[in-house]
Each structure stands twice: as C-alpha cells, then as structure tokens.
Design a protein around this motif. Structure first.
Motif, PDB file in Angstrom:
ATOM      1  N   SER A 461       0.827  -1.208   0.000  1.00  0.00           N
ATOM      2  CA  SER A 461       0.000   0.000   0.000  1.00  0.00           C
ATOM      3  C   SER A 461       0.862   1.259   0.000  1.00  0.00           C
ATOM      4  CB  SER A 461      -0.917  -0.004   1.232  1.00  0.00           C
ATOM      5  OG  SER A 461      -1.633   1.209   1.339  1.00  0.00           O
ATOM      6  N   ASN A 462       1.900   1.289   0.829  1.00  0.00           N
ATOM      7  CA  ASN A 462       2.774   2.467   0.889  1.00  0.00           C
ATOM      8  C   ASN A 462       3.541   2.684  -0.403  1.00  0.00           C
ATOM      9  OD1 ASN A 462       1.987   3.010   3.503  1.00  0.00           O
ATOM     10  ND2 ASN A 462       3.898   2.359   4.462  1.00  0.00           N
ATOM     11  N   LEU A 463       3.863   1.590  -1.092  1.00  0.00           N
ATOM     12  CA  LEU A 463       4.672   1.709  -2.303  1.00  0.00           C
ATOM     13  C   LEU A 463       3.841   1.971  -3.557  1.00  0.00           C
ATOM     14  CD1 LEU A 463       7.297  -1.148  -1.775  1.00  0.00           C
ATOM     15  CD2 LEU A 463       7.578   1.297  -1.363  1.00  0.00           C
ATOM     16  N   THR A 464       2.594   1.512  -3.573  1.00  0.00           N
ATOM     17  CA  THR A 464       1.770   1.647  -4.777  1.00  0.00           C
ATOM     18  C   THR A 464       0.612   2.619  -4.625  1.00  0.00           C
ATOM     19  OG1 THR A 464       0.270  -0.178  -4.205  1.00  0.00           O
ATOM     20  CG2 THR A 464       2.314  -0.744  -5.375  1.00  0.00           C
ATOM     21  N   GLY A 465       0.235   2.934  -3.376  1.00  0.00           N
ATOM     22  CA  GLY A 465      -0.911   3.807  -3.151  1.00  0.00           C
ATOM     23  C   GLY A 465      -2.233   3.077  -3.103  1.00  0.00           C
ATOM     24  N   CYS A 466      -2.225   1.746  -3.215  1.00  0.00           N
ATOM     25  CA  CYS A 466      -3.481   0.996  -3.180  1.00  0.00           C
ATOM     26  C   CYS A 466      -4.000   0.905  -1.750  1.00  0.00           C
ATOM     27  CB  CYS A 466      -3.279  -0.407  -3.753  1.00  0.00           C
ATOM     28  SG  CYS A 466      -2.337  -1.526  -2.687  1.00  0.00           S
ATOM     29  N   ASP A 467      -5.263   0.560  -1.607  1.00  0.00           N
ATOM     30  CA  ASP A 467      -5.821   0.262  -0.301  1.00  0.00           C
ATOM     31  C   ASP A 467      -5.164  -1.018   0.214  1.00  0.00           C
ATOM     32  OD1 ASP A 467      -7.586  -0.877   1.759  1.00  0.00           O
ATOM     33  OD2 ASP A 467      -8.947   0.748   1.214  1.00  0.00           O
ATOM     34  N   ARG A 468      -4.737  -1.011   1.474  1.00  0.00           N
ATOM     35  CA  ARG A 468      -4.028  -2.182   1.993  1.00  0.00           C
ATOM     36  C   ARG A 468      -4.897  -3.433   1.967  1.00  0.00           C
ATOM     37  NH1 ARG A 468      -1.923  -2.116   7.829  1.00  0.00           N
ATOM     38  NH2 ARG A 468      -1.880  -4.331   7.374  1.00  0.00           N
ATOM     39  N   ARG A 469      -6.221  -3.264   1.985  1.00  0.00           N
ATOM     40  CA  ARG A 469      -7.105  -4.432   1.915  1.00  0.00           C
ATOM     41  C   ARG A 469      -7.145  -5.038   0.520  1.00  0.00           C
ATOM     42  NH1 ARG A 469     -12.080  -1.256   4.524  1.00  0.00           N
ATOM     43  NH2 ARG A 469     -11.156   0.245   3.073  1.00  0.00           N
ATOM     44  N   ASP A 470      -6.649  -4.289  -0.463  1.00  0.00           N
ATOM     45  CA  ASP A 470      -6.659  -4.757  -1.852  1.00  0.00           C
ATOM     46  C   ASP A 470      -5.235  -5.003  -2.354  1.00  0.00           C
ATOM     47  OD1 ASP A 470      -7.850  -5.351  -4.384  1.00  0.00           O
ATOM     48  OD2 ASP A 470      -7.286  -3.347  -5.089  1.00  0.00           O
ATOM     49  N   TRP A 471      -4.319  -5.295  -1.442  1.00  0.00           N
ATOM     50  CA  TRP A 471      -2.909  -5.375  -1.826  1.00  0.00           C
ATOM     51  C   TRP A 471      -2.609  -6.539  -2.760  1.00  0.00           C
ATOM     52  CZ3 TRP A 471       0.676  -9.261  -0.739  1.00  0.00           C
ATOM     53  CH2 TRP A 471       0.236 -10.272   0.107  1.00  0.00           C
TER      54      TRP A 471
END
Length: 602
Positions: A461-471
C-alpha cells in the motif's frame, strides 16, 4: 514401537469397505490434522518414536482401515501414512491440491506404490521386511517384548534388511526430481523443502537472525558504554533498532535501501535544514536577501511549526524544529512554490502573505496529501518502509511497514574495559615514555538475536498507493518484492558498529530464518528468556548450536500450541541448522521471500 497397533489405540474395527490401495483414503486425513501430528508423521522414520506410531494408528483408523488389516499389513500402511505426511507439506501450506489424493499424485508423477515403498525401504533408517511376518502379540502383555518387522526385536532377529543410507538418499533425490512436476513436496535427505509458494497469502514476513561479534562496541549510550537490556535471568548487550535501520539504509552496499531509493528516484532527506538547503538555496543567488528570508520563514513555519525561526548559526535557532523526513518529490514541490512566489513579487511582506495564503488554500497539508495520493512514494522510500511522524501535520504521517526489534545477546552480558594510551612521537625529554593520554573504553562480545517483521499489505500500500485491503489485486509488487529481498541480504550481511577503526566489527549472520504467514507475527526472543549458558560442560556442542536448538525448540512448542501454519525457509551454517526447515544459501532465501510477495494471490 507398538507391535499391536489396533490394540494400542483401543479402537474398534471399521465397517466401511476398504479401498483398493488405501492411499487416497489415508491422504484425505491430512486435511485438518494438527501440525504436531503431521510433523510426527513426517519425522517417524527418523525418531522411531512410539508417539509417531500412535499418530499413524490414529490416522489409519480415521481412514477406516480395519483393525485386522492394520495388524496384518502394519509396516506397509505405516509407511503410506508417513509418505502422506510428507506430501502434505509444512503446517498449513499444501503445495499440491488437497482434493487430489496421494495415489493420484503418484500416478501423475509416474510412480507406482511398490516403487514408492522400495524407495522408502532403501533409506538407512527404514527397513523392508524380508523374512516371514511374525504375529504381533497384544501390546503391554507382561513378560513379552513386542515383536514386529520394525520393532527392536524384529531388527535383532534379522527381519529387516538395510541398504546404505547414501543409496536411499540418491533414490529419494531422483524421486524428488520427478515430484517437482506435480508441485508436490520434495525431500532432500530427511529435510522438507517447499518448492512452491502457491496459496501463501503472507500478511507478514518475519526475519529472525543470529549473529556474533567479538570485542566490539556496536552501539553506545550517552555515557559511551554499550547499550544494555535487562531480560529474563540476565542483563544483555543490546543494539538499538534505530542503529540497525540506519546501517541498512546507508550501507556502502549495492543492496542498501538508499541505493534502491536512488534507482527509483524516491530518495528521502531527514534534516532540520531541508528548507534552507534544498528549497530556497537557489533563490539566494538571484533574489534579494529580505525577500528570500520572508519566503523561507513562512515555509519553515508551514512545515516545522509556528515556533520556527530563521537559522542564525546557533543551535537555539533550530531547537524547535524536527529532523523531518521529506521526499525528493515533496522538496521539489516546495521549491516550485517558493520560486512561484518569488516570481510574483519583490515585496517581502507580500511574499509572506502569498505563502500563508497558499498554505491555507484548501490547507497546505491537504495539498501535500494530494501530492502523496498522486505519487505514493512522494514522502520517499524510507518513509514508506520505516514510517514518518510529522508533529506539525498528522495527516503527513506514514505508518511503518517494516518493524525492527532491538537485537540483544542470547546470553548474559560479556564486557571488558579496554585500557589504552596515546603515544607522543615527539617527546620533550629523552626519558619521557611519551604517553600523551590514558583512556579506557568498554568492549563487548556476544551472540545476538534479532527480529524484523514486514507488514506486507502495508508495504504494498505504501509503495503503490493501493488500499491495503486490496494489496493482492492487480498492483505492481515488483518494488515490494525487491525491498524484501534486499532486506534479507542486509539483515545478514551488514554490521552495525562504532569504533570501526579500532575493532573492525564486521561479521555476518550465522542463521537467518524467514517465515511467511497470515497471522499476527510473534518473536522468538522468549526462547532466550533464560539466558543461554556460554559454557556447557555436559556437552561438546557449541554456543551457536545450543542457541539454534533452543530457538527451534521454542518454535516447535509455539507450533503445537497455536498451529498458525507459517511457511519457512532458512539459511544457516551446518552447526545451526533447524530441523525440518529447508536450509539453503542466503541468495535462495532472499529470492524465496521476494517471490512470496510477488506471487501472492487472494
């Protein structure tokens, strides 16, 4: 070893009709079996434990194998149970489809059941009955020793023919090469090696390491002494997590995290002087000092807080500032705003008002937040990995995806005061010994345990900006995998240390254990709550071996209690290998950890 299995288990005959070969029925019992029972089945040819035989009996009865069949065909059915345990993988990791029985896996691999039994029989510790089968007396009959093909009496009576262990190992290696085609588990000698990572959704990756440093001062406190940690039965030498992270970030190594950040254009800078040196420095060459001072002070108050002052060469002027971590993209964003204001006006008061207006427009912190949403790595790779706290703007904070514990010695503190002098090369008097100074410093030696946890969803999530629930979705996890691979190497190969010139504190980890799982991580530090004795006169085992065994024993106890089912790999010196965990090179270990992150699917 139980010579009358059914009687020992106290079971009743099953009424279900027997399958033709029993292998599929037995293999189905692996699903839902506790990790302790499964481990007993896998180890039974090594341990010769009655407890392992009891697990085999329980498994056979659950598979509806009749008592009479167990009595008559015990050695063969026992080995089938053993092999089913091997194929079931490590804990909750099933490399092959559970719904496909052992028999089907063997068929796809081109193995017959008889060939399998011949392979198992050829192992040094696994015999194959060659003489007539003797009847099994009832277990526990007074005055009668249990006799069976695999019992002690059976071995003495010559019922078992052994082949050299090397011959059996070679056959098993050939079998392993064939089983790789099916995605099943491969055996190398007696140790399990998981060849597939399919099905692992690793919410956490845990890295444990053991490393020793002799005669060094790795991390000092405010008094110049080695940092200490009271724990359990003794006080230990400690290396702080900040010290470890700093060396992993800044090491002169191609895998250092600052090199990885540079390659991806996401370097960070932690400083109290970021605004002066990276934002307004260029303006001072082209604009009036009063104008630049006004812009600089307004930016300082925006970023570091309202109490910030211009730097006047004294430490008091920067006392209220935080050593803030800012990414290259964030600094570039601030530089562009400063240049825009300088281009609009030459009046210092108006410049101050423009900066303040910019800061309040949708709230400047919201603008930085918007920048971060557009580029997840705007705050830098370091912030994405180790977090960032901004006291003047909580919305600019980042949670750390990599958690690092303080490393400490597994044994009690070992310390020595080093007394030394400085010699003057130009003595004033001929009889002067030339001592220009007398000093002392503390040196310590020790074997350290260290622990690192990677929160994989948060890392992605920190590296891509995605929601951590959708990693696990359709996101580029290449950088996350590369971070994990580099981290494994850095943990093992980079030494912290002060006084490098006088102690050369360079060492490498002698054991690195990596675990991947979906449950809350847990340290293995409590294996050393009772300090390991530096000397054990009752055995010839090294401190490293006894430490590794203590850690492995504690891990096995946790497995039996919690059954969390982590997948594991290891890189360790032979003396510190952990039973039942695949031991390979550090490169292989790092590649496996990276692959787990790269290939994970929900």
């Amino acid at each position: 070893m139980a010579s009358n299995p059914a009687a020992a288990a106290g079971a009743t005959p099953a009424s279900a009709p027997p399958p033709d070969d029993w292998m599929t029925s037995i293999s189905r019992q692996m699903h839902g079996m506790s990790s302790g029972d499964r481990a007993a089945l896998r180890r039974m040819e090594l341990t010769r434990s009655p407890g392992a035989d009891a697990v085999a009996i329980k498994t056979l009865l659950r598979a509806d194998v009749p008592e009479s069949r167990i009595r008559d065909d015990w050695p063969r059915l026992r080995l089938i149970g053993h092999f089913a345990g091997l194929l079931s993988g490590t804990a909750a990791l099933y490399p092959h489809d559970e719904r496909r029985g052992v028999g089907a896996a063997l068929f796809e691999a081109g193995f017959s059941e008889k060939r399998l039994l011949r392979l198992l029989a050829s192992r040094g510790g696994a015999g194959r009955p060659t003489g007539p089968r003797r009847p099994h007396p009832v277990a526990g009959t007074p005055g009668r020793e249990p006799v069976g093909p695999l019992s002690p009496a059976g071995r003495r009576s010559g019922q078992i023919r052994r082949r050299p262990a090397a011959h059996g190992a070679a056959l098993l290696r050939r079998a392993g090469q064939t089983f790789r085609r099916t995605g099943a588990t491969v055996t190398r000698g007696f140790r399990m090696t998981t060849t597939a990572t399919d099905g692992i959704v690793p919410k956490f990756i845990q890295i444990h390491f053991l490393a020793a440093w002799p005669g060094a001062l790795l991390n000092r406190d405010d008094a110049g002494l080695a940092k200490r940690l009271p724990f359990g039965t003794a006080t230990r030498t400690r290396v702080s997590s900040q010290c470890l992270k700093r060396h992993w970030r800044m090491a002169d190594d191609p895998r250092a995290l600052h090199e990885l950040a540079k390659q991806n254009g996401v370097e960070g800078l932690r400083s109290k002087f970021a605004i002066e040196q990276r934002v307004t420095a260029a303006l001072r060459e082209t604009h009036a000092k009063e104008l630049v001072d006004a812009i600089e002070l307004a930016l300082l108050k925006t970023i570091y807080g309202d109490k910030s002052k211009l730097y006047d060469g004294t430490s008091a002027s920067v006392r209220e500032r935080q050593a803030l971590l800012l990414g290259r993209n964030e600094l570039e964003y601030l530089r562009q705003q400063a240049e825009m204001v300088a281009a609009q006006t030459t009046d210092p008061k108006e410049a101050k008002s423009l900066i303040e207006a910019w800061a309040k427009e949708r709230d400047q912190k919201g603008n930085l937040k918007q920048l971060r949403e557009q580029n997840a790595l705007a705050p830098s790779l370091e912030a994405a990995l180790f977090g960032r706290m901004v006291t003047s703007d909580t919305r600019a904070n980042r949670d750390a995806a990599i958690h690092v514990a303080h490393a400490f010695t597994v044994h009690a503190l070992q310390t020595e005061t080093d007394y030394f002098t400085v010699v003057d090369d130009l003595p004033v008097k001929d009889d002067d010994a030339g001592a220009a100074g007398v000093f002392d410093t503390e040196l310590t030696s020790g074997l350290y345990y260290g622990y690192v946890v990677v929160d994989v969803p948060l890392l992605v999530s920190n590296l891509t900006g995605c929601d951590r629930r959708d990693w696990t979705g359709d996101h580029d996890r290449a950088l996350a995998a590369q971070v994990v691979e580099h981290l494994v190497h850095l943990v093992a190969e980079i030494s912290p240390g002060a006084k490098k010139g006088s102690t050369a504190p360079y060492s490498r980890a002698e054991l690195v254990l990596v675990e991947a799982g979906d449950r809350q991580p847990r340290t293995l530090a409590n294996a050393f709550r009772d300090a390991i004795a530096t000397e054990d006169r009752g055995s010839n085992r090294s401190l490293g071996h006894r430490t590794a065994q203590a850690m492995a024993g504690h891990l096995a106890e946790l497995d039996r209690m919690y059954e969390t089912g982590e997948a594991r790999r290891l890189a360790a010196l032979p003396d510190m290998a952990v039973p039942e965990v695949a031991n390979g090179s550090l490169r292989e270990l790092a590649a496996w950890a990276g692959q787990v992150v790269r290939d994970a699917r929900a």
